[in-house]
Motif scaffolding. Structure first.
Motif, short mmCIF file in Angstrom:
data_model
loop_
_atom_site.label_atom_id
_atom_site.label_comp_id
_atom_site.label_asym_id
_atom_site.label_seq_id
_atom_site.Cartn_x
_atom_site.Cartn_y
_atom_site.Cartn_z
N ARG A 31 -13.33 -3.75 -6.35
CA ARG A 31 -14.57 -4.19 -6.99
C ARG A 31 -14.51 -3.99 -8.49
O ARG A 31 -14.95 -4.86 -9.26
N GLU A 32 -13.96 -2.88 -8.93
CA GLU A 32 -13.93 -2.56 -10.36
C GLU A 32 -12.81 -3.26 -11.10
O GLU A 32 -12.93 -3.57 -12.29
N SER A 33 -11.67 -3.51 -10.42
CA SER A 33 -10.49 -4.10 -11.07
C SER A 33 -9.93 -5.23 -10.20
O SER A 33 -8.81 -5.13 -9.67
N PRO A 34 -10.67 -6.33 -10.04
CA PRO A 34 -10.23 -7.39 -9.12
C PRO A 34 -8.91 -8.03 -9.51
O PRO A 34 -8.14 -8.44 -8.65
N GLY A 35 -8.63 -8.11 -10.81
CA GLY A 35 -7.37 -8.70 -11.25
C GLY A 35 -6.17 -7.87 -10.83
O GLY A 35 -5.17 -8.40 -10.33
N GLU A 36 -6.27 -6.57 -11.02
CA GLU A 36 -5.18 -5.67 -10.62
C GLU A 36 -5.03 -5.65 -9.11
O GLU A 36 -3.92 -5.59 -8.58
N TYR A 37 -6.15 -5.69 -8.40
CA TYR A 37 -6.09 -5.73 -6.94
C TYR A 37 -5.38 -7.01 -6.47
O TYR A 37 -4.54 -6.96 -5.57
N ALA A 38 -5.71 -8.14 -7.07
CA ALA A 38 -5.09 -9.40 -6.67
C ALA A 38 -3.58 -9.39 -6.94
O ALA A 38 -2.80 -10.02 -6.22
N HIS A 39 -3.17 -8.66 -7.96
CA HIS A 39 -1.75 -8.58 -8.34
C HIS A 39 -0.99 -7.59 -7.46
O HIS A 39 0.24 -7.50 -7.53
N THR A 40 -1.71 -6.84 -6.63
CA THR A 40 -1.11 -5.82 -5.78
C THR A 40 -0.67 -6.42 -4.45
O THR A 40 -1.44 -7.09 -3.78
N SER A 41 0.58 -6.17 -4.08
CA SER A 41 1.11 -6.65 -2.80
C SER A 41 1.21 -5.55 -1.77
O SER A 41 1.26 -5.82 -0.57
N HIS A 42 1.30 -4.30 -2.23
CA HIS A 42 1.47 -3.16 -1.33
C HIS A 42 0.47 -2.06 -1.65
O HIS A 42 0.39 -1.61 -2.80
N ILE A 43 -0.30 -1.66 -0.65
CA ILE A 43 -1.14 -0.48 -0.76
C ILE A 43 -0.57 0.56 0.20
O ILE A 43 -0.59 0.39 1.41
N PHE A 44 -0.02 1.63 -0.38
CA PHE A 44 0.68 2.65 0.38
C PHE A 44 -0.14 3.93 0.49
O PHE A 44 -0.81 4.33 -0.47
N LEU A 45 -0.06 4.61 1.61
CA LEU A 45 -0.33 6.04 1.62
C LEU A 45 0.84 6.70 0.89
O LEU A 45 1.97 6.23 0.97
N LEU A 46 0.58 7.79 0.18
CA LEU A 46 1.62 8.40 -0.63
C LEU A 46 2.88 8.70 0.16
O LEU A 46 4.00 8.48 -0.32
N SER A 47 2.74 9.19 1.39
CA SER A 47 3.92 9.51 2.19
C SER A 47 4.77 8.27 2.44
O SER A 47 6.00 8.33 2.38
N ALA A 48 4.14 7.12 2.71
CA ALA A 48 4.88 5.89 2.96
C ALA A 48 5.51 5.36 1.68
O ALA A 48 6.61 4.78 1.70
N PHE A 49 4.83 5.53 0.55
CA PHE A 49 5.38 5.12 -0.74
C PHE A 49 6.68 5.87 -1.05
O PHE A 49 7.73 5.27 -1.35
N LEU A 50 6.64 7.19 -0.94
CA LEU A 50 7.83 7.99 -1.23
C LEU A 50 8.91 7.79 -0.18
O LEU A 50 10.11 7.77 -0.51
N THR A 51 8.52 7.62 1.08
CA THR A 51 9.50 7.39 2.13
C THR A 51 10.17 6.03 1.96
O THR A 51 11.36 5.88 2.28
N SER A 52 9.45 5.04 1.45
CA SER A 52 10.06 3.74 1.17
C SER A 52 11.17 3.86 0.14
O SER A 52 12.22 3.23 0.25
N ILE A 53 10.95 4.69 -0.87
CA ILE A 53 11.99 4.92 -1.87
C ILE A 53 13.18 5.60 -1.22
O ILE A 53 14.34 5.23 -1.46
N LEU A 54 12.91 6.59 -0.41
CA LEU A 54 13.97 7.33 0.27
C LEU A 54 14.80 6.43 1.18
O LEU A 54 16.01 6.58 1.29
N ALA A 55 14.14 5.45 1.82
CA ALA A 55 14.83 4.55 2.75
C ALA A 55 15.37 3.31 2.07
O ALA A 55 16.14 2.55 2.69
N GLY A 56 14.98 3.05 0.84
CA GLY A 56 15.46 1.87 0.14
C GLY A 56 14.86 0.57 0.64
O GLY A 56 15.44 -0.50 0.46
N LYS A 57 13.68 0.65 1.23
CA LYS A 57 12.98 -0.55 1.72
C LYS A 57 11.52 -0.18 1.97
O LYS A 57 11.18 0.99 2.11
N VAL A 58 10.67 -1.19 2.05
CA VAL A 58 9.27 -0.94 2.35
C VAL A 58 9.16 -0.53 3.82
O VAL A 58 9.61 -1.26 4.71
#
Length: 288
Positions: A181-208
């Motif tokens: 609601r506050e930042s619709p442009g940034e939201y539209a530009h976002t393809s991935h909304i991660f929980l922090l654990s999944a974000f860091l685990t994606s880096i560890l695994a080298g894939k989403v």
């Protein structure tokens, strides 16, 4: 796996104030190494207090995804210097603040898949981050959104009946809607909304990678199907209706990824960690 058949597991926890690492000897059934550092001391340039950004509004509590990228490198850098044989690690698991969310653009998947071991994570992944701060479990600012979800889902038996939780201010559903609601442009530009654990685990695994049930079921967006964990169509539809009424047309479901059972094997550790730090290429990454 390692010398003389040694086999270790590595657990990493990213808490509000600090990061911790623990190495277990699987065959010897003992802890061989522990380590921890607090973010304020390790990364003073970010200006956090107790790992949280200071702000004018006491209900707003955020951390920094860029700081956490640096923290992931630091965890492994300290392990490498500790004398622990990282080639003996057979499995790695990351846990993190349950309700913290990280936001990235479409380039994130490609970036984590071709990380250069000669460079730190920060310069390689920072350009993909679409929201520069991340709300954490202490944040209580999205009152309007939590009230909307609670009221909108009453006709479906209540949000509690659908997701197993009340419409919590700190849960990602309300947090995401407030930001969109506050930042619709940034939201539209976002393809991935991660929980922090999944974000860091994606880096560890080298894939989403998917979020695990432990974190996924604390979102106010989840189903309660133990056999087939995933997202509630009803809750997602309610979220999209809220956003649509504010001219935000990008569907939330497309940004959430998937959900899997706790401790699911997600694949081998990314080459970045084998080449840069000496982790065994046969080590597997577990859903966190």
């Amino acid at each position: 796996m390692g010398r003389g058949g040694t086999l270790y597991t590595l657990g990493i926890d990213f808490g509000t104030q600090s990061a911790k690492a623990l190495v277990l000897d699987v065959r010897g059934a003992g802890v061989i190494h522990t380590d921890s550092f607090d973010y304020d001391t390790a990364f003073p340039k970010y200006g956090t207090e107790g790992g949280v950004l200071p702000g004018k509004h006491p209900t707003t509590r955020h951390t920094l995804p860029l700081m956490l990228l640096e923290a992931l490198d630091l965890v492994f850098g300290r392990l490498q210097k500790s004398g622990v044989d990282l080639a003996s690690i057979g499995a790695v698991k990351i846990d993190a603040m349950q309700h913290c969310t990280v936001y990235a653009d479409v380039s994130f998947g490609e970036r984590v898949g071709c990380l250069d071991a000669a460079q730190d994570l920060l310069p390689q992944l920072a350009p993909s981050i679409t929201r520069r701060t991340s709300p954490i479990w202490e944040d209580r600012s999205p009152v309007r959104e939590a009230e909307y979800l609670a009221k909108r889902l009453e006709e479906h038996g209540s949000i509690l009946a659908l997701t197993g939780n009340r419409a919590e201010l700190r849960f990602p559903a309300s947090q995401v809607l407030k930001w969109a609601r506050e930042s619709p442009g940034e939201y539209a530009h976002t393809s991935h909304i991660f929980l922090l654990s999944a974000f860091l685990t994606s880096i560890l695994a080298g894939k989403v990678v998917p979020v695990d049930t432990g974190d996924g079921w604390g979102t106010n967006l989840n189903t309660l199907d133990i056999r087939h964990p995933g997202w509630s169509d009803v809750a997602i539809r309610a979220a999209d209706e809220y956003l649509g009424s504010r001219d935000v047309r990008s569907s939330l479901r497309d940004k959430l990824g998937e959900m899997v059972h706790y401790d699911t094997v997600l694949g081998p550790v990314a080459p970045y960690f084998t080449r840069r730090y000496g982790v065994s290429p046969r080590a597997v990454v577990l859903a966190g």
